[in-house]
Design a protein around this motif. Structure first.
Motif, PDB file in Angstrom:
ATOM      1  N   SER A 295     -19.138 -15.378  48.165  1.00  9.30           N
ATOM      2  CA  SER A 295     -18.629 -14.193  47.790  1.00  9.30           C
ATOM      3  C   SER A 295     -18.392 -13.987  46.455  1.00  9.30           C
ATOM      4  O   SER A 295     -18.799 -12.834  45.832  1.00  9.30           O
ATOM      5  CB  SER A 295     -17.396 -13.803  48.830  1.00  9.30           C
ATOM      6  N   LEU A 296     -17.831 -15.124  45.827  1.00  8.09           N
ATOM      7  CA  LEU A 296     -17.455 -14.718  44.354  1.00  8.09           C
ATOM      8  C   LEU A 296     -18.578 -14.683  43.586  1.00  8.09           C
ATOM      9  O   LEU A 296     -18.758 -14.009  42.452  1.00  8.09           O
ATOM     10  CB  LEU A 296     -16.351 -15.959  43.903  1.00  8.09           C
ATOM     11  N   LEU A 297     -19.740 -15.356  43.742  1.00  6.76           N
ATOM     12  CA  LEU A 297     -20.821 -15.619  43.331  1.00  6.76           C
ATOM     13  C   LEU A 297     -21.629 -14.112  43.388  1.00  6.76           C
ATOM     14  O   LEU A 297     -22.026 -13.754  42.105  1.00  6.76           O
ATOM     15  CB  LEU A 297     -21.767 -16.531  43.729  1.00  6.76           C
ATOM     16  N   ILE A 298     -21.677 -13.507  44.509  1.00  5.17           N
ATOM     17  CA  ILE A 298     -22.301 -12.311  44.704  1.00  5.17           C
ATOM     18  C   ILE A 298     -21.512 -11.148  44.007  1.00  5.17           C
ATOM     19  O   ILE A 298     -22.121 -10.303  43.102  1.00  5.17           O
ATOM     20  CB  ILE A 298     -22.375 -12.000  46.375  1.00  5.17           C
ATOM     21  N   ILE A 299     -20.088 -11.327  43.986  1.00  5.27           N
ATOM     22  CA  ILE A 299     -19.313 -10.202  43.476  1.00  5.27           C
ATOM     23  C   ILE A 299     -19.543 -10.155  41.937  1.00  5.27           C
ATOM     24  O   ILE A 299     -19.571  -9.368  41.164  1.00  5.27           O
ATOM     25  CB  ILE A 299     -18.021 -10.070  43.778  1.00  5.27           C
ATOM     26  N   GLY A 300     -19.404 -11.577  41.277  1.00  4.55           N
ATOM     27  CA  GLY A 300     -19.728 -11.711  39.893  1.00  4.55           C
ATOM     28  C   GLY A 300     -20.890 -11.464  39.322  1.00  4.55           C
ATOM     29  O   GLY A 300     -21.089 -10.909  38.370  1.00  4.55           O
ATOM     30  N   LEU A 301     -22.119 -11.733  40.226  1.00  7.48           N
ATOM     31  CA  LEU A 301     -23.236 -11.275  39.499  1.00  7.48           C
ATOM     32  C   LEU A 301     -23.445  -9.911  39.821  1.00  7.48           C
ATOM     33  O   LEU A 301     -24.104  -9.489  38.752  1.00  7.48           O
ATOM     34  CB  LEU A 301     -24.409 -12.027  40.486  1.00  7.48           C
ATOM     35  N   THR A 302     -22.829  -9.159  40.639  1.00  7.46           N
ATOM     36  CA  THR A 302     -23.144  -7.805  40.654  1.00  7.46           C
ATOM     37  C   THR A 302     -22.342  -7.101  39.319  1.00  7.46           C
ATOM     38  O   THR A 302     -22.836  -6.167  38.999  1.00  7.46           O
ATOM     39  CB  THR A 302     -22.650  -7.058  41.943  1.00  7.46           C
ATOM     40  N   ALA A 303     -21.238  -7.510  39.290  1.00 10.87           N
ATOM     41  CA  ALA A 303     -20.442  -7.066  37.996  1.00 10.87           C
ATOM     42  C   ALA A 303     -21.148  -7.250  36.743  1.00 10.87           C
ATOM     43  O   ALA A 303     -21.203  -6.230  36.013  1.00 10.87           O
ATOM     44  CB  ALA A 303     -18.867  -7.574  37.937  1.00 10.87           C
ATOM     45  N   ILE A 304     -21.423  -8.333  36.527  1.00 13.53           N
ATOM     46  CA  ILE A 304     -22.372  -8.778  35.232  1.00 13.53           C
ATOM     47  C   ILE A 304     -23.614  -8.187  35.249  1.00 13.53           C
ATOM     48  O   ILE A 304     -23.812  -7.456  34.294  1.00 13.53           O
ATOM     49  CB  ILE A 304     -22.493 -10.424  35.311  1.00 13.53           C
ATOM     50  N   LEU A 305     -24.265  -8.044  36.287  1.00 13.20           N
ATOM     51  CA  LEU A 305     -25.675  -7.469  36.000  1.00 13.20           C
ATOM     52  C   LEU A 305     -25.299  -5.877  36.034  1.00 13.20           C
ATOM     53  O   LEU A 305     -26.219  -5.142  35.098  1.00 13.20           O
ATOM     54  CB  LEU A 305     -26.397  -7.424  37.329  1.00 13.20           C
ATOM     55  N   GLY A 306     -24.166  -5.261  36.589  1.00 10.89           N
ATOM     56  CA  GLY A 306     -24.134  -3.813  36.274  1.00 10.89           C
ATOM     57  C   GLY A 306     -23.696  -3.632  34.954  1.00 10.89           C
ATOM     58  O   GLY A 306     -24.265  -2.478  34.343  1.00 10.89           O
ATOM     59  N   VAL A 307     -23.126  -4.481  34.052  1.00 10.52           N
ATOM     60  CA  VAL A 307     -22.733  -4.135  32.919  1.00 10.52           C
ATOM     61  C   VAL A 307     -23.972  -4.401  31.871  1.00 10.52           C
ATOM     62  O   VAL A 307     -24.106  -3.488  30.955  1.00 10.52           O
ATOM     63  CB  VAL A 307     -21.430  -4.904  32.410  1.00 10.52           C
ATOM     64  N   LEU A 308     -24.648  -5.207  32.101  1.00 10.78           N
ATOM     65  CA  LEU A 308     -25.869  -5.627  31.401  1.00 10.78           C
ATOM     66  C   LEU A 308     -26.705  -4.471  31.464  1.00 10.78           C
ATOM     67  O   LEU A 308     -27.335  -4.063  30.368  1.00 10.78           O
ATOM     68  CB  LEU A 308     -26.520  -6.970  31.620  1.00 10.78           C
ATOM     69  N   LEU A 309     -27.367  -4.068  32.881  1.00  4.02           N
ATOM     70  CA  LEU A 309     -28.293  -2.816  33.027  1.00  4.02           C
ATOM     71  C   LEU A 309     -27.718  -1.577  32.273  1.00  4.02           C
ATOM     72  O   LEU A 309     -28.322  -0.954  31.851  1.00  4.02           O
ATOM     73  CB  LEU A 309     -28.548  -2.924  34.325  1.00  4.02           C
ATOM     74  N   ASN A 310     -26.352  -1.330  32.411  1.00  5.04           N
ATOM     75  CA  ASN A 310     -25.764   0.051  31.868  1.00  5.04           C
ATOM     76  C   ASN A 310     -26.058  -0.185  30.380  1.00  5.04           C
ATOM     77  O   ASN A 310     -26.185   0.894  29.792  1.00  5.04           O
ATOM     78  CB  ASN A 310     -24.332  -0.012  32.376  1.00  5.04           C
ATOM     79  N   GLY A 311     -25.704  -1.106  29.772  1.00  7.17           N
ATOM     80  CA  GLY A 311     -26.040  -1.351  28.341  1.00  7.17           C
ATOM     81  C   GLY A 311     -27.472  -1.161  27.743  1.00  7.17           C
ATOM     82  O   GLY A 311     -27.868  -0.465  27.113  1.00  7.17           O
ATOM     83  N   ILE A 312     -28.247  -1.829  28.547  1.00  8.92           N
ATOM     84  CA  ILE A 312     -29.987  -1.743  28.248  1.00  8.92           C
ATOM     85  C   ILE A 312     -30.180  -0.426  28.468  1.00  8.92           C
ATOM     86  O   ILE A 312     -31.001   0.258  27.696  1.00  8.92           O
ATOM     87  CB  ILE A 312     -30.406  -2.674  29.216  1.00  8.92           C
ATOM     88  N   GLY A 313     -29.773   0.485  29.740  1.00  7.07           N
ATOM     89  CA  GLY A 313     -30.235   1.761  29.855  1.00  7.07           C
ATOM     90  C   GLY A 313     -29.642   2.675  28.816  1.00  7.07           C
ATOM     91  O   GLY A 313     -30.598   3.553  28.400  1.00  7.07           O
ATOM     92  N   GLU A 314     -28.619   2.468  28.439  1.00  8.19           N
ATOM     93  CA  GLU A 314     -27.987   3.316  27.433  1.00  8.19           C
ATOM     94  C   GLU A 314     -28.554   3.151  25.878  1.00  8.19           C
ATOM     95  O   GLU A 314     -29.021   4.106  25.437  1.00  8.19           O
ATOM     96  CB  GLU A 314     -26.517   3.283  26.997  1.00  8.19           C
ATOM     97  N   ARG A 315     -28.856   1.885  25.721  1.00 10.15           N
ATOM     98  CA  ARG A 315     -29.685   1.641  24.515  1.00 10.15           C
ATOM     99  C   ARG A 315     -31.194   2.100  24.646  1.00 10.15           C
ATOM    100  O   ARG A 315     -31.629   2.745  23.521  1.00 10.15           O
ATOM    101  CB  ARG A 315     -29.628   0.175  24.277  1.00 10.15           C
ATOM    102  N   PHE A 316     -31.779   2.130  25.613  1.00  9.61           N
ATOM    103  CA  PHE A 316     -33.133   2.350  25.443  1.00  9.61           C
ATOM    104  C   PHE A 316     -33.525   3.852  26.046  1.00  9.61           C
ATOM    105  O   PHE A 316     -34.389   4.688  25.550  1.00  9.61           O
ATOM    106  CB  PHE A 316     -34.140   1.611  26.322  1.00  9.61           C
ATOM    107  N   PHE A 317     -32.755   4.430  26.870  1.00  9.39           N
ATOM    108  CA  PHE A 317     -32.729   5.370  27.674  1.00  9.39           C
ATOM    109  C   PHE A 317     -31.882   6.752  27.247  1.00  9.39           C
ATOM    110  O   PHE A 317     -31.642   7.782  27.714  1.00  9.39           O
ATOM    111  CB  PHE A 317     -33.010   5.424  29.150  1.00  9.39           C
TER     112      PHE A 317
END
Length: 63
Positions: free
Chosen positions: A12-34
């Protein structure tokens, strides 16, 4: 039975942690490129320019 709860907690901690980290990373990538950059503030600047010279309404009077 205790091992099941430990495994469940770790997964559970792994899934929640990965979701949180990937959400922040993908949001940053999306704002930078799009993202629209400075063009995104065009409506804000236009609104501010339109409201120049308007009187403030409401609120408490200053003494």
């Amino acid at each position: 039975m205790a091992q099941y709860f430990i495994d469940f907690t770790l997964v559970s901690l792994l899934i929640i942690g990965l979701t949180a980290i990937l959400g922040v990373l993908l949001n940053g990538i999306g704002e930078r490129f799009f993202g629209r950059g400075k063009a995104g503030f065009e409506s804000v600047h236009h609104s501010t320019h339109t409201q120049l010279g308007w009187n403030n309404v409401g609120g408490k009077k200053k003494k």
